[in-house]
Design a protein around this motif. Structure first.
Motif, short mmCIF file in Angstrom:
data_model
loop_
_atom_site.label_atom_id
_atom_site.label_comp_id
_atom_site.label_asym_id
_atom_site.label_seq_id
_atom_site.Cartn_x
_atom_site.Cartn_y
_atom_site.Cartn_z
N ALA A 9 -21.56 -26.54 -27.89
CA ALA A 9 -22.65 -25.68 -27.42
C ALA A 9 -23.11 -26.11 -26.04
CB ALA A 9 -23.83 -25.71 -28.41
N ALA A 10 -23.12 -27.40 -25.77
CA ALA A 10 -23.54 -27.88 -24.44
C ALA A 10 -22.61 -27.35 -23.37
CB ALA A 10 -23.57 -29.41 -24.40
N PHE A 11 -21.34 -27.21 -23.67
CA PHE A 11 -20.39 -26.70 -22.69
C PHE A 11 -20.78 -25.27 -22.29
CE2 PHE A 11 -17.01 -29.40 -25.05
CZ PHE A 11 -17.54 -30.55 -24.53
N ALA A 12 -21.17 -24.47 -23.27
CA ALA A 12 -21.56 -23.09 -23.00
C ALA A 12 -22.93 -23.02 -22.33
CB ALA A 12 -21.55 -22.28 -24.30
N GLU A 49 -21.85 -37.22 -28.87
CA GLU A 49 -22.65 -36.27 -29.63
C GLU A 49 -24.13 -36.49 -29.37
OE1 GLU A 49 -23.26 -33.08 -32.29
OE2 GLU A 49 -21.44 -33.78 -31.33
N ILE A 50 -24.57 -37.73 -29.33
CA ILE A 50 -25.97 -38.04 -29.04
C ILE A 50 -26.34 -37.52 -27.64
CG2 ILE A 50 -27.60 -39.93 -28.60
CD1 ILE A 50 -26.92 -39.54 -31.58
N ALA A 51 -25.47 -37.75 -26.66
CA ALA A 51 -25.73 -37.29 -25.29
C ALA A 51 -25.84 -35.78 -25.24
CB ALA A 51 -24.61 -37.78 -24.36
N GLU A 52 -24.92 -35.10 -25.91
CA GLU A 52 -24.97 -33.63 -25.89
C GLU A 52 -26.22 -33.10 -26.56
OE1 GLU A 52 -21.33 -31.87 -27.21
OE2 GLU A 52 -20.57 -32.04 -25.17
N LYS A 53 -26.63 -33.69 -27.66
CA LYS A 53 -27.86 -33.24 -28.32
C LYS A 53 -29.06 -33.46 -27.40
CE LYS A 53 -26.35 -33.78 -33.10
NZ LYS A 53 -26.13 -32.40 -33.36
N ILE A 62 -31.94 -29.90 -17.29
CA ILE A 62 -30.57 -30.22 -16.87
C ILE A 62 -30.09 -29.18 -15.85
CG2 ILE A 62 -28.18 -30.45 -17.65
CD1 ILE A 62 -29.85 -32.79 -18.58
N ARG A 63 -30.33 -27.89 -16.13
CA ARG A 63 -29.92 -26.83 -15.19
C ARG A 63 -30.63 -26.96 -13.85
NH1 ARG A 63 -31.22 -23.27 -19.19
NH2 ARG A 63 -29.57 -22.96 -20.67
N SER A 64 -31.88 -27.41 -13.87
CA SER A 64 -32.66 -27.50 -12.63
C SER A 64 -32.10 -28.55 -11.67
CB SER A 64 -34.13 -27.79 -12.94
OG SER A 64 -34.30 -29.14 -13.33
N LEU A 65 -31.19 -29.38 -12.13
CA LEU A 65 -30.57 -30.39 -11.26
C LEU A 65 -29.60 -29.74 -10.27
CD1 LEU A 65 -29.94 -33.17 -13.92
CD2 LEU A 65 -31.73 -33.12 -12.16
N GLY A 66 -29.23 -28.49 -10.50
CA GLY A 66 -28.39 -27.75 -9.56
C GLY A 66 -26.98 -28.30 -9.43
N LEU A 67 -26.37 -28.62 -10.55
CA LEU A 67 -25.03 -29.20 -10.57
C LEU A 67 -23.99 -28.16 -10.97
CD1 LEU A 67 -25.98 -32.42 -12.53
CD2 LEU A 67 -25.57 -32.25 -10.07
N LYS A 68 -22.78 -28.33 -10.50
CA LYS A 68 -21.62 -27.56 -10.98
C LYS A 68 -20.97 -28.45 -12.04
CE LYS A 68 -18.23 -24.59 -11.14
NZ LYS A 68 -18.35 -23.46 -12.01
N TRP A 69 -21.00 -27.99 -13.28
CA TRP A 69 -20.58 -28.80 -14.42
C TRP A 69 -19.12 -28.57 -14.81
CZ3 TRP A 69 -23.11 -32.49 -17.19
CH2 TRP A 69 -24.46 -32.65 -16.93
N PHE A 70 -18.48 -29.68 -15.14
CA PHE A 70 -17.12 -29.68 -15.71
C PHE A 70 -17.12 -30.65 -16.89
CE2 PHE A 70 -16.76 -28.77 -11.20
CZ PHE A 70 -15.93 -27.65 -11.18
N HIS A 71 -16.11 -30.53 -17.73
CA HIS A 71 -15.97 -31.50 -18.83
C HIS A 71 -14.50 -31.73 -19.11
CE1 HIS A 71 -14.69 -28.97 -22.29
NE2 HIS A 71 -15.31 -28.00 -21.62
N SER A 72 -14.22 -32.92 -19.68
CA SER A 72 -12.85 -33.23 -20.05
C SER A 72 -12.85 -34.18 -21.24
CB SER A 72 -12.11 -33.88 -18.89
OG SER A 72 -10.76 -34.09 -19.23
N ASN A 73 -12.06 -33.83 -22.24
CA ASN A 73 -11.85 -34.70 -23.40
C ASN A 73 -10.78 -35.72 -23.01
OD1 ASN A 73 -10.95 -35.91 -25.75
ND2 ASN A 73 -10.88 -34.02 -26.92
N VAL A 74 -11.21 -36.95 -22.78
CA VAL A 74 -10.26 -37.97 -22.28
C VAL A 74 -9.29 -38.43 -23.36
CG1 VAL A 74 -11.73 -38.75 -20.41
CG2 VAL A 74 -11.89 -39.87 -22.63
#
Length: 131
Positions: A9-12, A49-53, A62-74
């Protein structure tokens, strides 16, 4: 023990684009002049999971930080964990035009994350002054 799955959900919610080894650099390039952050996580990672929650509990902050977000399952993209010498997840790396500006390892709260974002932006400003 039940398997812990990262809540996508955090990804979306944060509009995170998935990156793999093949598309990593092109993905970062797509951020243009935005400060990019890559959330490196792993399946069955309790701390991820804790971080995402925590991030989902304050999406507007988090959105107000004005970042372009990416993610990767290492765990699925092990070459990225080697490339960035990751010894644990969750980890966030900050980039500007592909240049690595800093990292955060582990979620230690929003204030610590905001401090890391500020430091990355200061590095961008310092680099631009040199030009």
């Amino acid at each position: 023990m039940a398997s812990v799955l990262v809540d996508s959900a955090a990804f979306a919610v944060l509009d995170m684009q998935a990156l793999d080894e093949a598309g990593f650099d092109a993905g970062l390039a797509s951020a243009g002049d935005e400060l990019a952050v890559v959330f490196f996580w792993g399946r069955d990672c309790f701390n991820c999971e804790i971080a995402e929650k925590a991030m989902l509990s304050k999406p507007d902050a988090i959105r107000s930080l004005g970042l372009k977000w990416f993610h990767s399952n290492v765990y699925a993209h092990r070459e990225l964990s080697r490339r960035f010498m990751l010894h644990g997840v969750p980890t966030w790396f900050f980039f500007h035009w592909g240049k690595r500006l800093g990292r955060v390892t582990g979620w230690h709260g929003l204030a610590q994350f905001e401090t890391a974002v500020k430091a990355a932006r200061e590095k961008i400003g310092a680099a631009q002054k040199k030009l």
